[in-house]
Write a protein that holds these residues in place. Structure first.
Motif, short mmCIF file in Angstrom:
data_model
loop_
_atom_site.label_atom_id
_atom_site.label_comp_id
_atom_site.label_asym_id
_atom_site.label_seq_id
_atom_site.Cartn_x
_atom_site.Cartn_y
_atom_site.Cartn_z
N LEU A 41 0.84 -1.19 0.00
CA LEU A 41 0.00 0.00 0.00
C LEU A 41 0.89 1.25 0.00
N SER A 42 1.74 1.38 -1.02
CA SER A 42 2.64 2.52 -1.13
C SER A 42 2.55 3.06 -2.56
N LEU A 43 3.07 4.26 -2.77
CA LEU A 43 3.01 4.87 -4.10
C LEU A 43 3.83 4.07 -5.11
N ASP A 44 4.87 3.36 -4.65
CA ASP A 44 5.66 2.53 -5.57
C ASP A 44 4.87 1.34 -6.11
N HIS A 45 3.80 0.97 -5.43
CA HIS A 45 2.97 -0.16 -5.86
C HIS A 45 1.64 0.30 -6.46
N MET A 46 1.53 1.61 -6.74
CA MET A 46 0.28 2.14 -7.26
C MET A 46 0.31 2.22 -8.78
N GLY A 47 -0.75 1.77 -9.40
CA GLY A 47 -0.93 1.89 -10.84
C GLY A 47 -2.31 2.43 -11.13
N PHE A 48 -2.73 2.35 -12.36
CA PHE A 48 -4.06 2.84 -12.70
C PHE A 48 -4.71 1.89 -13.69
N GLN A 49 -6.00 2.06 -13.86
CA GLN A 49 -6.75 1.31 -14.87
C GLN A 49 -7.79 2.24 -15.48
N ALA A 50 -8.02 2.07 -16.76
CA ALA A 50 -8.98 2.91 -17.47
C ALA A 50 -9.54 2.12 -18.64
N GLY A 51 -10.77 2.43 -19.02
CA GLY A 51 -11.34 1.71 -20.15
C GLY A 51 -12.77 2.08 -20.43
N VAL A 52 -13.45 1.15 -21.10
CA VAL A 52 -14.84 1.33 -21.51
C VAL A 52 -15.67 0.28 -20.79
N ILE A 53 -16.83 0.70 -20.28
CA ILE A 53 -17.73 -0.20 -19.57
C ILE A 53 -19.09 -0.15 -20.25
N SER A 54 -19.79 -1.28 -20.29
CA SER A 54 -21.13 -1.29 -20.84
C SER A 54 -22.06 -2.06 -19.91
N LEU A 55 -23.33 -1.70 -19.93
CA LEU A 55 -24.36 -2.36 -19.14
C LEU A 55 -25.42 -2.89 -20.10
N ILE A 56 -25.68 -4.19 -20.03
CA ILE A 56 -26.74 -4.81 -20.84
C ILE A 56 -27.79 -5.31 -19.87
N ALA A 57 -28.98 -4.72 -19.92
CA ALA A 57 -30.04 -5.05 -18.97
C ALA A 57 -30.60 -6.44 -19.25
N LEU A 58 -30.59 -7.30 -18.24
CA LEU A 58 -31.25 -8.60 -18.33
C LEU A 58 -32.69 -8.48 -17.84
N ASN A 59 -32.91 -7.61 -16.85
CA ASN A 59 -34.25 -7.17 -16.41
C ASN A 59 -34.04 -5.85 -15.68
N ASP A 60 -34.98 -5.44 -14.82
CA ASP A 60 -34.88 -4.12 -14.18
C ASP A 60 -33.74 -4.03 -13.18
N GLN A 61 -33.27 -5.16 -12.63
CA GLN A 61 -32.27 -5.10 -11.57
C GLN A 61 -31.01 -5.91 -11.86
N PHE A 62 -30.98 -6.72 -12.91
CA PHE A 62 -29.80 -7.52 -13.23
C PHE A 62 -29.21 -7.07 -14.56
N PHE A 63 -27.87 -6.94 -14.59
CA PHE A 63 -27.17 -6.46 -15.78
C PHE A 63 -25.96 -7.33 -16.06
N LEU A 64 -25.69 -7.52 -17.33
CA LEU A 64 -24.42 -8.09 -17.77
C LEU A 64 -23.48 -6.91 -18.02
N VAL A 65 -22.25 -6.97 -17.46
CA VAL A 65 -21.34 -5.82 -17.50
C VAL A 65 -20.03 -6.24 -18.16
N PRO A 66 -19.92 -6.18 -19.50
CA PRO A 66 -18.63 -6.41 -20.15
C PRO A 66 -17.81 -5.11 -20.16
N MET A 67 -16.48 -5.26 -20.08
CA MET A 67 -15.57 -4.11 -20.07
C MET A 67 -14.37 -4.39 -20.96
N LEU A 68 -13.72 -3.35 -21.36
CA LEU A 68 -12.41 -3.42 -22.01
C LEU A 68 -11.55 -2.40 -21.28
N ARG A 69 -10.46 -2.86 -20.64
CA ARG A 69 -9.67 -1.93 -19.84
C ARG A 69 -8.18 -2.15 -20.02
#
Length: 193
Positions: A41-69
């Protein structure tokens, strides 16, 4: 169906495997060839992540969430080696600080459950990911010291040097794992945070 941006920071923790013995800490933690890993838990061990996220509704409360990061993982460890100069028979100390960084292209897929159908709702998500190593770099800082018997000359620094370059040899090109989490969704008309 929704699509949006994704980003965050991560902290890398090293789990050393025997087959990657170049990273294996020595059982002798004193002076000879010790490898000391910085707290994860130090700055030497810190990186980042970034990308695109999508939500595909299966119904009103459940979603499939594919990402590319794109994910960057960084870590640091220090070593110390003692050896003797054959010409002067003086003990020498070489301190080395290794900083390594690896970049992955990852494809996570999760299932998300929004606990409430309201505009503001906590959610749980669970899934997995696969990833591929796209690059790696290593920077090494070295410091040589001469330890003499005279107190005035103890730890006399001889020279300092640094070098860097590509590094991905001891690391697998394939990455996979399980992932999960929780969060809060806030919907305002067509915008979701």
């Amino acid at each position: 169906f929704r699509i949006g941006a994704y980003g965050g920071i991560n902290f890398t923790n090293i789990m050393v495997l025997n087959r990657h013995s170049v990273l294996q800490p020595s059982p002798m933690i004193v002076d000879r060839e010790a490898k000391q890993y910085e707290d994860w838990l130090s700055l030497d061990h810190m990186g980042f992540q970034a990308g695109v996220i999508s939500l595909i509704a299966l119904n009103d409360q459940f979603f499939l969430v594919p990402m590319l990061r794109y994910a960057q993982h960084s870590f640091r460890y220090d070593t110390r080696v003692l050896f003797n100069d054959t010409a002067l028979a003086d003990p020498l100390v070489m301190d080395q600080r290794f900083r390594q960084q690896f970049q992955y292209l990852q494809l996570p897929v999760m299932v998300r459950w929004d606990l409430l159908p309201n505009a503001v709702s906590p959610f749980l998500s669970l899934g997995g990911y696969i990833g591929f190593l796209t690059g790696g770099t290593k920077q090494v800082d070295e410091r040589f010291m001469r330890q003499c018997e005279l107190p005035a000359l103890d730890d006399d620094i001889c020279f300092i040097r640094a070098h860097s370059g590509p590094s991905s040899d001891p690391v697998s090109n394939f990455d996979a794992g399980a992932m999960g989490g929780f969060g809060v969704r806030w919907s305002i008309n067509t915008l979701e945070i």
